[in-house]
Design an enzyme around this catalytic site. Structure first.
Site, PDB file in Angstrom:
ATOM      1  N   HIS A  97       7.530 -39.339 -10.527  1.00  0.00           N
ATOM      2  CA  HIS A  97       6.571 -39.838 -11.506  1.00  0.00           C
ATOM      3  C   HIS A  97       6.507 -41.357 -11.562  1.00  0.00           C
ATOM      4  O   HIS A  97       5.597 -41.906 -12.199  1.00  0.00           O
ATOM      5  CB  HIS A  97       6.891 -39.269 -12.892  1.00  0.00           C
ATOM      6  N   ASP A 119       3.917 -33.607 -19.743  1.00  0.00           N
ATOM      7  CA  ASP A 119       5.259 -33.772 -19.191  1.00  0.00           C
ATOM      8  C   ASP A 119       6.287 -33.210 -20.164  1.00  0.00           C
ATOM      9  O   ASP A 119       6.136 -33.329 -21.387  1.00  0.00           O
ATOM     10  CB  ASP A 119       5.520 -35.273 -18.976  1.00  0.00           C
ATOM     11  N   HIS A 121       9.090 -34.567 -20.327  1.00  0.00           N
ATOM     12  CA  HIS A 121       9.844 -35.772 -20.657  1.00  0.00           C
ATOM     13  C   HIS A 121       8.911 -36.873 -21.151  1.00  0.00           C
ATOM     14  O   HIS A 121       7.705 -36.838 -20.900  1.00  0.00           O
ATOM     15  CB  HIS A 121      10.609 -36.260 -19.424  1.00  0.00           C
ATOM     16  N   ASP A 123       9.406 -40.191 -20.309  1.00  0.00           N
ATOM     17  CA  ASP A 123       9.346 -41.255 -19.304  1.00  0.00           C
ATOM     18  C   ASP A 123       9.155 -42.621 -19.968  1.00  0.00           C
ATOM     19  O   ASP A 123       8.437 -43.478 -19.460  1.00  0.00           O
ATOM     20  CB  ASP A 123       8.228 -40.983 -18.293  1.00  0.00           C
ATOM     21  N   HIS A 136      11.864 -42.902 -12.406  1.00  0.00           N
ATOM     22  CA  HIS A 136      10.849 -41.919 -12.809  1.00  0.00           C
ATOM     23  C   HIS A 136      10.930 -41.589 -14.299  1.00  0.00           C
ATOM     24  O   HIS A 136      10.015 -40.951 -14.826  1.00  0.00           O
ATOM     25  CB  HIS A 136      10.914 -40.650 -11.948  1.00  0.00           C
ATOM     26  N   ASP A 223       2.910 -33.802 -14.831  1.00  0.00           N
ATOM     27  CA  ASP A 223       4.215 -33.516 -14.233  1.00  0.00           C
ATOM     28  C   ASP A 223       4.414 -32.008 -14.287  1.00  0.00           C
ATOM     29  O   ASP A 223       4.388 -31.410 -15.370  1.00  0.00           O
ATOM     30  CB  ASP A 223       5.301 -34.257 -15.021  1.00  0.00           C
ATOM     31  N   ASP A 225       6.887 -30.276 -14.272  1.00  0.00           N
ATOM     32  CA  ASP A 225       8.002 -29.770 -15.070  1.00  0.00           C
ATOM     33  C   ASP A 225       7.609 -29.479 -16.514  1.00  0.00           C
ATOM     34  O   ASP A 225       8.414 -28.967 -17.291  1.00  0.00           O
ATOM     35  CB  ASP A 225       9.222 -30.680 -14.989  1.00  0.00           C
ATOM     36  N   GLU A 268       6.100 -34.535  -9.110  1.00  0.00           N
ATOM     37  CA  GLU A 268       7.424 -33.930  -9.236  1.00  0.00           C
ATOM     38  C   GLU A 268       7.515 -32.517  -8.658  1.00  0.00           C
ATOM     39  O   GLU A 268       8.380 -31.723  -9.044  1.00  0.00           O
ATOM     40  CB  GLU A 268       7.905 -33.940 -10.701  1.00  0.00           C
TER      41      GLU A 268
END
Length: 296
Positions: A97, A119, A121, A123, A136, A223, A225, A268
């Site tokens: 990312h 995402d 996360h 980030d 990332h 992303d 994930d 990712e």
């Protein structure tokens, strides 16, 4: 629409090898053919040429492989900006990312776009808050003007995006330091708890209101994930409890319905950890939904 596909085979920003093969996995799933079936004019510009991580020094442990991440972002901009000048919408394939440092810089050049960050996360770490040193986990903070000046000032002085026009959707794994920074910056964070309580359609309506406020469309950085690992196992940093396959499609269907998408990241994807390219296939499907594929 006129679309340009650009691969960024980087795992410099990640703490785990394999996401450098993500662009190949997404292409293998039929990304370009699927977009062309929708009637789009698609040009694949190939991959940014990068060294392998073993050729580079780790450097500062709080900013691991900084030089490699900068090279990846600069290489992406060199390919994406001419495509934008020709009226093409970039679809950027990752790769980790950290590549968003380049893709969002292109989206924001001479414009005030919003940013939809889908995402697990945030980030939103910096060198002083990161628990890992992996870049990332830092691009969104840098794009909003926080963190190491070499990242903040990459590809043009200062912040690339106004935090008031950023929405994170699907977050469920935030570090303590970045929680504080996200609150201080005023980023709109829509967590999995809000999705559970309100439903994804309501959360997306609120998120789209935020990212539209810039007035120049919005970039989507997706992303993989964010999707539950049961349905997207091939990602660098899986976190249980993510959105479902259908919810992921709904995110992109609502983006398509809105009609203000200016550019897209799909990041990712880690084929080493995948099962029969499930995650690469899902990434391709996300692009198809974002560009108009519907059930009926």
């Amino acid at each position: 629409m006129k679309i340009a596909i650009i691969g960024v085979p980087t795992d410099f920003g990640s703490g785990r090898r394999g996401v450098d093969m993500g662009p190949s996995a997404i292409r293998y799933a039929g990304l370009q053919t699927g977009l062309e079936r929708l009637g789009h004019d698609v040009l694949d510009l190939g991959d940014v040429l990068l060294p392998v991580v073993e050729q580079l020094a780790v450097g500062d442990p709080t900013l691991r492989h900084l030089d490699g991440c900068i090279a990846a972002a600069e290489g992406l901009v060199a390919r994406a900006e001419p495509a934008r000048a020709e009226g093409r919408i970039p679809i950027v394939l990752g790769g980790d990312h950290s590549l968003a440092l380049g893709s969002v810089a292109v989206a924001a050049r001479g414009r005030r776009p919003g940013l939809l960050w889908v995402d697990a996360h945030g980030d939103f770490n910096t060198a002083t808050t990161t628990p890992s040193g992996n870049i990332h986990g830092m691009p969104l903070a840098a794009l909003c003007g926080l963190g190491d000046r070499r990242l903040v000032n990459l590809l043009g002085h200062g912040p690339k995006i106004d935090p008031r026009h950023v929405a994170i959707v699907g977050a469920r794994d935030l570090d303590d330091g970045e929680k504080r920074l996200l609150r201080e910056a005023g980023i709109a964070v829509f967590t999995m708890q809000q999705i559970d309580r309100q439903g994804l359609a309501a959360v997306m309506a609120a998120a789209l209101d935020v990212v539209r406020a810039g007035g120049d469309g919005f970039h989507v950085s997706f992303d993989l994930d964010v999707v539950d690992p049961a349905e997207a196992p091939g990602v660098g940093t899986p976190v249980p409890g993510g959105i479902s396959y259908r919810e992921a499609h709904l995110v992109m269907e609502l983006v398509a319905e809105d009609g203000e998408l200016t550019s897209l990241d799909l990041v990712e994807v880690n084929p080493i950890l995948d099962r029969q390219n499930m995650t690469g296939q899902l990434a391709a499907e996300m692009a198809w939904s974002a560009f108009g594929k519907s059930i009926f």
